[in-house]
Design an enzyme around this catalytic site. Structure first.
Site, short mmCIF file in Angstrom:
data_model
loop_
_atom_site.label_atom_id
_atom_site.label_comp_id
_atom_site.label_asym_id
_atom_site.label_seq_id
_atom_site.Cartn_x
_atom_site.Cartn_y
_atom_site.Cartn_z
CG HIS A 120 -1.98 0.88 0.84
ND1 HIS A 120 -2.19 2.37 1.25
CD2 HIS A 120 -3.41 0.64 0.54
CE1 HIS A 120 -3.23 2.84 1.02
NE2 HIS A 120 -3.97 1.90 0.38
CG ASP A 156 -8.31 -4.56 -3.41
OD1 ASP A 156 -9.46 -4.38 -3.09
OD2 ASP A 156 -7.49 -3.69 -3.72
N1 ACO Z 1 4.22 -7.65 -4.49
C1 ACO Z 1 5.39 -7.52 -4.68
N2 ACO Z 1 6.22 -6.53 -4.11
C2 ACO Z 1 5.57 -5.29 -3.94
C3 ACO Z 1 4.14 -5.31 -3.68
C4 ACO Z 1 3.32 -6.57 -4.20
N3 ACO Z 1 2.18 -6.55 -4.00
N4 ACO Z 1 3.92 -4.07 -3.32
C5 ACO Z 1 4.83 -3.47 -3.16
N5 ACO Z 1 6.03 -4.24 -3.45
C6 ACO Z 1 7.55 -3.95 -3.54
C7 ACO Z 1 7.87 -3.15 -4.70
O1 ACO Z 1 8.44 -4.20 -5.58
C8 ACO Z 1 8.90 -2.20 -4.25
O2 ACO Z 1 10.11 -3.00 -4.09
P1 ACO Z 1 11.55 -2.32 -4.11
O3 ACO Z 1 11.61 -1.31 -2.84
O4 ACO Z 1 12.31 -3.56 -3.87
O5 ACO Z 1 11.55 -1.79 -5.57
C9 ACO Z 1 8.41 -1.93 -2.78
O6 ACO Z 1 7.69 -2.92 -2.35
C10 ACO Z 1 7.61 -0.47 -2.88
O7 ACO Z 1 6.57 -0.63 -3.67
P2 ACO Z 1 6.03 0.29 -4.85
O8 ACO Z 1 5.19 -0.28 -5.94
O9 ACO Z 1 6.90 1.37 -5.16
O10 ACO Z 1 4.72 1.10 -4.05
P3 ACO Z 1 3.78 2.00 -4.42
O11 ACO Z 1 3.44 2.88 -3.14
O12 ACO Z 1 4.21 2.87 -5.63
O13 ACO Z 1 2.55 1.25 -4.73
C11 ACO Z 1 0.62 -0.53 -4.65
C12 ACO Z 1 1.53 0.79 -3.75
C13 ACO Z 1 0.17 0.04 -6.07
C14 ACO Z 1 -0.41 -0.74 -3.89
C15 ACO Z 1 1.41 -1.62 -4.76
O14 ACO Z 1 2.01 -2.25 -3.27
C16 ACO Z 1 0.87 -2.55 -5.51
O15 ACO Z 1 0.94 -2.90 -6.70
N6 ACO Z 1 0.34 -3.68 -4.98
C17 ACO Z 1 -0.59 -4.62 -5.62
C18 ACO Z 1 -1.85 -4.43 -6.32
C19 ACO Z 1 -2.81 -4.00 -5.10
O16 ACO Z 1 -3.15 -5.04 -4.48
N7 ACO Z 1 -3.43 -2.91 -5.22
C20 ACO Z 1 -4.65 -2.49 -4.26
C21 ACO Z 1 -4.18 -1.49 -3.43
S1 ACO Z 1 -5.22 -1.06 -2.29
C22 ACO Z 1 -6.54 -0.34 -3.38
O17 ACO Z 1 -6.15 0.62 -4.23
C23 ACO Z 1 -7.71 -0.35 -3.22
#
Ligand code: ACO
Length: 365
Positions: free
Chosen positions: A258, A315
């Site tokens: 998140h 989710d």
């Molecule tokens: N699976 C694997 N790795 C993850 C995940 C995940 N679900 N979420 C974050 N990470 C990792 C990233 O790869 C990144 O790693 P790094 O530091 O080694 O490069 C680090 O955690 C930070 O992740 P970002 O993508 O930069 O975080 P951001 O704040 O941009 O994205 C998001 C947040 C979009 C929710 C992300 O966690 C994600 O894509 N999750 C999966 C999709 C999801 O479940 N979305 C629903 C969110 S809740 C809602 O909107 C209702």
């Protein structure tokens, strides 16, 4: 022009009285009240709280609920239109189209006065479940089930979907799902619709912006992603390989992570409890057990790779709950929207009441 944050991470874009998140402590409040205290109210009461800023007294709630229940019947022209939709589609596309068409039947589509918006508010909240249930039944060649005004928002939705009354636990779970999905500060869909409202565009147009943005797999579309992932994994034996392969290829595991929460999402904790209870009533707990194991594997993968933990978000266990409620994955984002509509409306009202057009700058390179 020197303040640039990719993805606007951590940028504060506006003041709000609607909700508060502490992403470090894992706290979510609607109008100053912790989500844990709101989850036992009705969806109608929580919608009233979000939109009007106070928990309704008995008389206020009764009047609000009565109006909502009266507006659950959908114009037949609209439902006939749904027949031309491609039922192979993500249902959110159909909901978006339906709301767009429905706006043409509104008596005051362009009026953004408080009075007109109050009328539209009731219609929109009442309409979403009827459209989603109708879409599902049409897609399966089933007769449409008219809404039952004696039932709560959640119970009535499941009734219209299935044509039979849900159990008390299922009805309670659906109601809680709508409450937990109702509001979450300046998430992408809410930001999108506040931008639309800030141009003084009308309420239906703003809601359509929200729907289009909710659909994406990094936002509300992740709920469908979780359900599809559970199907893909199928058995506990496949979890480790699935998770490792995704992490190796820098692919996201749906329902984890998140932007704001650096700890367990408080909504995910509540969902986990509800999903477990429904799993025990409905199935042998297959999906819930599988999800719990995915959570554990994710945690250990992060620890082993010296990455900070990535916790389940809203989710993850909602996807598990939908599976046990018999809600198919193509319907998941629309069911999410049924809950989110009251938060969206509250944000539109807040934007209209103290408006300045939202127009940031881009850094030219
Ligand atoms: N699976 C694997 N790795 C993850 C995940 C995940 N679900 N979420 C974050 N990470 C990792 C990233 O790869 C990144 O790693 P790094 O530091 O080694 O490069 C680090 O955690 C930070 O992740 P970002 O993508 O930069 O975080 P951001 O704040 O941009 O994205 C998001 C947040 C979009 C929710 C992300 O966690 C994600 O894509 N999750 C999966 C999709 C999801 O479940 N979305 C629903 C969110 S809740 C809602 O909107 C209702």
């Amino acid at each position: 022009m020197d303040q640039f944050k990719k993805g606007l991470e951590g940028v504060v874009a506006l003041d709000t009285q609607i909700s508060f998140i502490d992403g470090v402590q894992g706290i979510l409040k609607y109008r100053g009240i912790e989500i844990e205290k709101l989850v036992d109210l009705s969806y109608d009461a929580v919608s009233y709280l979000l939109i009007y800023g106070k928990i309704p007294d008995a008389g206020e709630l009764n009047r609000f609920s009565k109006k909502l229940r009266k507006e659950r019947n959908v114009n037949l022209h609209l439902l006939n239109m749904l027949k031309f939709c491609d039922f192979e589609n993500e249902s959110l596309d159909v909901l978006r189209t339906a709301i767009s068409v429905y706006a043409h039947f509104d008596e005051d589509p362009h009026d953004i006065s408080e009075q007109a918006n109050a009328r539209k508010t009731i219609r929109l909240i009442a309409l979403f479940p009827t459209i989603v249930a109708a879409f599902y039944r049409m897609a399966h060649g089933l007769e449409l089930i008219p809404p039952d005004p004696s039932l709560s928002h959640g119970e009535n939705f499941l009734y219209m979907l299935r044509g039979t009354l849900p159990t008390a636990l299922e009805a309670e779970a659906m109601e809680k799902d709508f409450i937990l999905s109702a509001e979450h500060e300046l998430n992408p869909s809410t930001f999108a619709l506040r931008i639309t409202a800030s141009t003084l565009s009308d309420l239906h147009s703003a809601i359509i912006s929200g729907l289009c943005t909710l659909k994406g797999s990094l936002h509300g579309g992740a709920r469908k992603g979780v359900m599809d992932m559970l199907d893909d994994i199928g058995s506990p034996d496949n979890i480790a390989a699935y998770v490792q392969e995704h992490l190796e290829h820098k692919q996201k595991i749906m329902g984890f992570g998140h932007r704001v929460y650096k700890t367990y999402d408080p909504r995910a904790l509540i969902y986990k409890d509800i999903a477990m209870k429904v799993a025990m009533e409905k199935s042998n707990g297959h999906w819930f057990d599988l999800a719990k194991e995915i959570e554990s594997v994710m945690y250990h993968e992060m620890v082993e790779n010296k990455h900070k933990p990535i916790y389940p978000n809203v989710d993850f266990y909602s996807g598990v709950l939908y599976k046990d409620l018999g809600i198919p994955s193509y319907l998941a984002t629309s069911v999410f929207a049924i809950g989110r509509i009251s938060g969206w409306i509250a944000h539109c009202m807040e934007q209209y009441s103290d408006n300045r057009v939202i127009r940031p700058r881009a850094h030219f390179i």
